[in-house]
Design an enzyme around this catalytic site. Sequence first.
Site, PDB file in Angstrom:
ATOM      1  N   GLY A  99       0.785  -1.135   0.035  1.00  0.00           N
ATOM      2  CA  GLY A  99       0.074  -0.377  -0.348  1.00  0.00           C
ATOM      3  C   GLY A  99       0.537   1.026  -0.025  1.00  0.00           C
ATOM      4  O   GLY A  99       0.219   2.317  -0.113  1.00  0.00           O
ATOM      5  N   TYR A 117     -15.500  -5.554   7.249  1.00  0.00           N
ATOM      6  CA  TYR A 117     -14.087  -5.316   7.353  1.00  0.00           C
ATOM      7  C   TYR A 117     -13.191  -4.866   8.525  1.00  0.00           C
ATOM      8  O   TYR A 117     -12.073  -5.400   8.069  1.00  0.00           O
ATOM      9  CB  TYR A 117     -13.630  -3.418   6.499  1.00  0.00           C
ATOM     10  CG  TYR A 117     -13.063  -2.579   6.787  1.00  0.00           C
ATOM     11  CD1 TYR A 117     -12.093  -3.688   5.612  1.00  0.00           C
ATOM     12  CD2 TYR A 117     -12.833  -1.908   7.982  1.00  0.00           C
ATOM     13  CE1 TYR A 117     -10.957  -2.164   6.070  1.00  0.00           C
ATOM     14  CE2 TYR A 117     -11.205  -0.855   7.124  1.00  0.00           C
ATOM     15  CZ  TYR A 117     -10.594  -1.212   7.045  1.00  0.00           C
ATOM     16  OH  TYR A 117      -9.917  -0.201   6.626  1.00  0.00           O
ATOM     17  N   LEU A 161      -8.221   8.925   9.326  1.00  0.00           N
ATOM     18  CA  LEU A 161      -6.971   9.554   9.106  1.00  0.00           C
ATOM     19  C   LEU A 161      -8.126  10.811   7.957  1.00  0.00           C
ATOM     20  O   LEU A 161      -8.796  11.164   7.237  1.00  0.00           O
ATOM     21  CB  LEU A 161      -5.770   9.184   8.098  1.00  0.00           C
ATOM     22  CG  LEU A 161      -5.702   7.470   8.360  1.00  0.00           C
ATOM     23  CD1 LEU A 161      -4.820   7.464   7.777  1.00  0.00           C
ATOM     24  CD2 LEU A 161      -5.169   8.672  10.290  1.00  0.00           C
ATOM     25  N   HIS A 179     -13.785   9.157   2.319  1.00  0.00           N
ATOM     26  CA  HIS A 179     -14.505   9.327   3.739  1.00  0.00           C
ATOM     27  C   HIS A 179     -14.983  10.668   3.143  1.00  0.00           C
ATOM     28  O   HIS A 179     -14.593  11.172   3.096  1.00  0.00           O
ATOM     29  CB  HIS A 179     -13.215   8.941   4.245  1.00  0.00           C
ATOM     30  CG  HIS A 179     -13.283   7.497   4.068  1.00  0.00           C
ATOM     31  ND1 HIS A 179     -12.488   6.988   3.578  1.00  0.00           N
ATOM     32  CD2 HIS A 179     -13.708   6.207   5.679  1.00  0.00           C
ATOM     33  CE1 HIS A 179     -12.119   5.540   3.861  1.00  0.00           C
ATOM     34  NE2 HIS A 179     -13.198   5.049   4.909  1.00  0.00           N
ATOM     35  N   TRP A 206     -25.466  13.457   4.908  1.00  0.00           N
ATOM     36  CA  TRP A 206     -26.323  12.266   5.234  1.00  0.00           C
ATOM     37  C   TRP A 206     -26.059  12.344   7.232  1.00  0.00           C
ATOM     38  O   TRP A 206     -25.435  12.504   7.459  1.00  0.00           O
ATOM     39  CB  TRP A 206     -24.956  10.689   5.208  1.00  0.00           C
ATOM     40  CG  TRP A 206     -25.315  10.502   3.809  1.00  0.00           C
ATOM     41  CD1 TRP A 206     -25.421  10.874   2.603  1.00  0.00           C
ATOM     42  CD2 TRP A 206     -25.424   8.637   3.453  1.00  0.00           C
ATOM     43  NE1 TRP A 206     -26.213  10.018   1.561  1.00  0.00           N
ATOM     44  CE2 TRP A 206     -25.354   8.845   2.357  1.00  0.00           C
ATOM     45  CE3 TRP A 206     -24.497   7.791   4.022  1.00  0.00           C
ATOM     46  CZ2 TRP A 206     -25.358   7.228   1.548  1.00  0.00           C
ATOM     47  CZ3 TRP A 206     -24.663   6.687   3.582  1.00  0.00           C
ATOM     48  CH2 TRP A 206     -25.193   6.840   2.200  1.00  0.00           C
ATOM     49  N   ARG A 266     -16.634  11.569  15.805  1.00  0.00           N
ATOM     50  CA  ARG A 266     -15.607  10.622  15.065  1.00  0.00           C
ATOM     51  C   ARG A 266     -14.111  12.032  16.356  1.00  0.00           C
ATOM     52  O   ARG A 266     -13.924  13.332  15.867  1.00  0.00           O
ATOM     53  CB  ARG A 266     -15.235  11.204  13.705  1.00  0.00           C
ATOM     54  CG  ARG A 266     -16.233  10.414  12.925  1.00  0.00           C
ATOM     55  CD  ARG A 266     -16.691   8.801  13.403  1.00  0.00           C
ATOM     56  NE  ARG A 266     -17.399   7.771  12.998  1.00  0.00           N
ATOM     57  CZ  ARG A 266     -18.620   7.751  13.187  1.00  0.00           C
ATOM     58  NH1 ARG A 266     -18.551   7.855  14.648  1.00  0.00           N
ATOM     59  NH2 ARG A 266     -19.680   6.730  12.765  1.00  0.00           N
TER      60      ARG A 266
END
Length: 351
Positions: free
Chosen positions: A19, A170, A200, A213, A236, A243
Site C-alpha cells: 500500500g 472490514y 485519517l 470518507h 448524510w 469522530r
Amino acid sequence: MSNNLSSNFWKDKRVMVTGGAGFLGSFVIENLIRRGAADIIVPRVENYDLTDRDSIRQLLNDVMLSPDKRPSYLNIDGFQPSTFDFQPSNLIVIHLAAHVGGIGANREHPAEFFYDNLMMGVELMHQAWQRGVGKFVAIGTVCAYPKFTPVPFKEDDLWNGYPEETNAPYGLAKKMMLVQAQSYRQQYGFNAIFLLPVNLYGPRDNFNLQTSHVIPALIRKALEAKDRGDRELRVWGDGSPTREFLFVEDAADGIVTAAEKYNGDLPVNLGSGYEISIKDLTEMIVRMTGFEGELVWETDKPNGQPRRGLDVTRAKELFGWSAQVPFEEGMRRTIEWFKENRQRIENRERK
C-alpha cells in the site's frame, strides 16, 4: 511526533511497504526516507495480488533479491537503495494495503471487504514468518472496535462486543491480524505488532464522492456547491455522531516510530485525542470553504457508529509517540491541497 529523523536503526534495514503507493503509504515512504531508511520496496497491485498465495510467494522471492536483481517496479522513483549485507531478519514488512471505503461502499460490498482484507493479512503475515522476516507491522482499523465501546476507546475494550454493522466485515477481517500477531509471537517468537489508526485525513486523500470518507467528501461537496451557487448542502445522517481524525503525516510518523521502537504483543491506538461531532465538522468545512448556503441533514441515511474517540496514552507510554498537527491546521492544509489539485482529480475521473 518523533524527533528522531536520522536513526541508525534504518541504515541496515530493507522495508517493504504494502500500500506504499496509496494515501497513507506515500507519507510512510517519505517518513522512512527522512529517517535514513536504506532500502524501501513498494509492491503494486498490478504486479502482485496480495489475496493470492502464489503471488505473495513471488513477491517475497523478489523482495529477497538485491536491488540490482529484483524487478525495477518494486523500487521507488528517484530513490537509490543502499547495498548492505541483507538477511531476511533485516526485512521489516509494513502492511498498509487494504480494500477500504466509506459507509456506502461497505454496505454494498461487505463480502469483498471481508475476504480481501482477511486474505491479504493472514497470508502475508504467515509467509513473512515462514521466510524469517525480522518484523511485521500490521495496520488495523478503528472499525474493529465494538459499536458501543465507551469513549475514549481503550485497546483493552477491543473484544467487548460486535463492531458497528455497516463496517463490521472490514473491521473484523483486519482484527484477525491482531489474533494472528499474538499467536505467532506466542508460538513462534515472531515479532509482529498491531496498530489501530483512527480515521485519517490530509493531502492526497481520496476525493472521489463514490468511495471517499467523510472529510474529503464534505470538502468536495461544499466547494462544488459554492461554485454552483447552491442554496443548500445535503449531508448524510443527523450530525450527532462524533469522530476523531488523525492527520496523515502524524499517522505515518506513528507507524514508523512503532516499527522502529515497539516490539510488544499489545494492540496500540494511533489517534489525535481530539473528538468532534459531524455537525461541528461540517460547519467548520462550510466556514473554511466559503459555502454560504444552508445545511440539510438527511436523517433517513445512516449515522454509523455513535461516538468514536481513542485513548492515546499507550502509544506515548510504549514508544513515546503523540500526534502534533492541530485539527484546524490539518483541515486547512487538506482543503488547500484539494483546491490546488482539483482540476487534475476531475480530469482523471472523466477519463
